[in-house]
Enzyme design. Structure first.
Site, mmCIF file in Angstrom:
data_model
loop_
_atom_site.group_PDB
_atom_site.id
_atom_site.type_symbol
_atom_site.label_atom_id
_atom_site.label_comp_id
_atom_site.label_asym_id
_atom_site.label_seq_id
_atom_site.Cartn_x
_atom_site.Cartn_y
_atom_site.Cartn_z
ATOM 1 N N ASP A 1 0.803 -1.224 0.000
ATOM 2 C CA ASP A 1 0.000 0.000 0.000
ATOM 3 C C ASP A 1 0.834 1.271 0.000
ATOM 4 O OD1 ASP A 1 -2.440 -1.509 0.369
ATOM 5 O OD2 ASP A 1 -1.669 -1.924 2.378
ATOM 6 N N HIS A 2 2.115 1.125 0.288
ATOM 7 C CA HIS A 2 2.954 2.321 0.459
ATOM 8 C C HIS A 2 4.157 2.199 -0.467
ATOM 9 C CE1 HIS A 2 5.627 5.261 2.451
ATOM 10 N NE2 HIS A 2 4.548 5.758 2.993
ATOM 11 N N PHE A 3 4.017 2.444 -1.786
ATOM 12 C CA PHE A 3 2.759 2.795 -2.448
ATOM 13 C C PHE A 3 2.494 1.762 -3.539
ATOM 14 C CE2 PHE A 3 4.745 6.636 -0.841
ATOM 15 C CZ PHE A 3 3.725 7.226 -0.131
#
Lengths: 130, 166
Positions: free
Chosen positions: B33-35
């Site tokens: 998710d990051h990123f």
């Protein structure tokens, strides 16, 4: 022995680092808590930095006496600092300027005693005693 | 979840400095998710890694009697993004130690390149008050974190500065 102005400059630089404020926000009458936004943990950080910067030892509760008025009915009555409390302040904080506080000694205004100027005067006293 | 953001200690000089290593693996969930499509190690987790390295350094200095908690990140700067596959070295020096707390200067290196810096302030949780809240048990150094140091004692060669009590 540095001059009062040199001490003030160094104290300002210390506060810039500890509190992430701009140097031009700091004047001798700035209060640490109200004007510069210092929180309780910042006071310890400031003490550490002052010790390093000036090569002095600041004993616990000497510059920021936390416990001075906690729950002592002799010192605070109806939200006001009593004459006995003021005497205690003069003894424990000879470096504080109490002249305007004494006129209306509201206990909630105690934090306003802690100004940049107060620190500079405290440091000057410590350096003199060294 | 295992909240351990260092892999092991490489060096440990009690009361002075410590160096821990952290390998970044693409398998770590947060990289998804990051990123998305651009996996970057979150700076906050590198600060946590520095704080764990520094927290154990500070805790060990008082024989783990104090509850050492991160009180303030005075400043933190990261010079570039760190990606999976890189090996971070968290280098922490004890700057100041007092009964009420301690401060450390931390630096992050990759292959000798300085990639991040942070100054971290720890408080010793007030004994009486924390006893009311948490009991005598020292929840900070309960198991996992302290175990890191025990591991270090096994891994680091004696000549390379190990804790004096090892």
């Amino acid at each position: 022995m540095p001059t009062q102005e040199e001490i003030f400059k160094k104290v300002s630089a210390t506060l810039v680092e500890a509190l992430n404020v701009d140097e031009d926000e700091i004047s001798p009458s700035s209060t640490l808590n109200g004007d510069l936004g210092a929180e309780s943990i910042d006071f310890l950080d400031i003490v550490f930095r002052l010790e390093r910067e000036f090569g002095i030892k600041i004993p616990r509760n000497e510059l920021f006496p936390e416990a001075i008025f906690q729950g002592d009915a002799d010192f605070v009555k109806d939200g006001k600092v009593t004459p006995k409390g003021l005497q205690e302040l003069r003894e424990k904080m000879p470096f504080a300027d109490l002249s305007s506080f004494e006129k209306n000694p509201e206990a909630t205004d105690l934090s306003e005693l802690f100004t940049v100027d107060l620190i500079a005067r405290y440091i000057a006293g410590k350096l003199q005693a060294k | 979840m295992r909240w351990i953001w260092i892999d092991r200690f490489e060096e440990f000089e009690p009361g002075k400095r410590a160096r821990a290593v952290r390998n970044l693996s693409h398998a770590e969930d947060h990289f998804a998710d990051h990123f998305p499509g651009w996996p970057v190690m979150p700076a906050s987790l590198m600060i946590e890694g520095l704080a764990q390295t520094g927290g154990i350094l500070v805790g060990e200095a008082n024989d783990f009697r104090e509850k050492v908690v991160l009180a303030k990140v005075v400043r933190a700067t990261f010079h570039r993004e760190m990606m999976p596959g890189e090996t971070l070295h968290y280098d922490v020096e004890l700057q100041h130690m007092a009964p009420e707390g301690a401060s450390v200067a931390g630096r992050v290196f990759v292959d000798g390149e300085l990639v991040g810096e942070a100054e971290i302030f720890f408080a010793h949780l007030d004994q009486s008050r924390s006893k009311q809240m948490f009991g005598d048990h020292n929840f900070v150094f309960s198991g996992q974190l302290k175990h890191m140091l025990d591991m270090a004692r096994k891994v680091i060669k004696p000549a390379e500065a190990t804790p004096a009590s090892a």
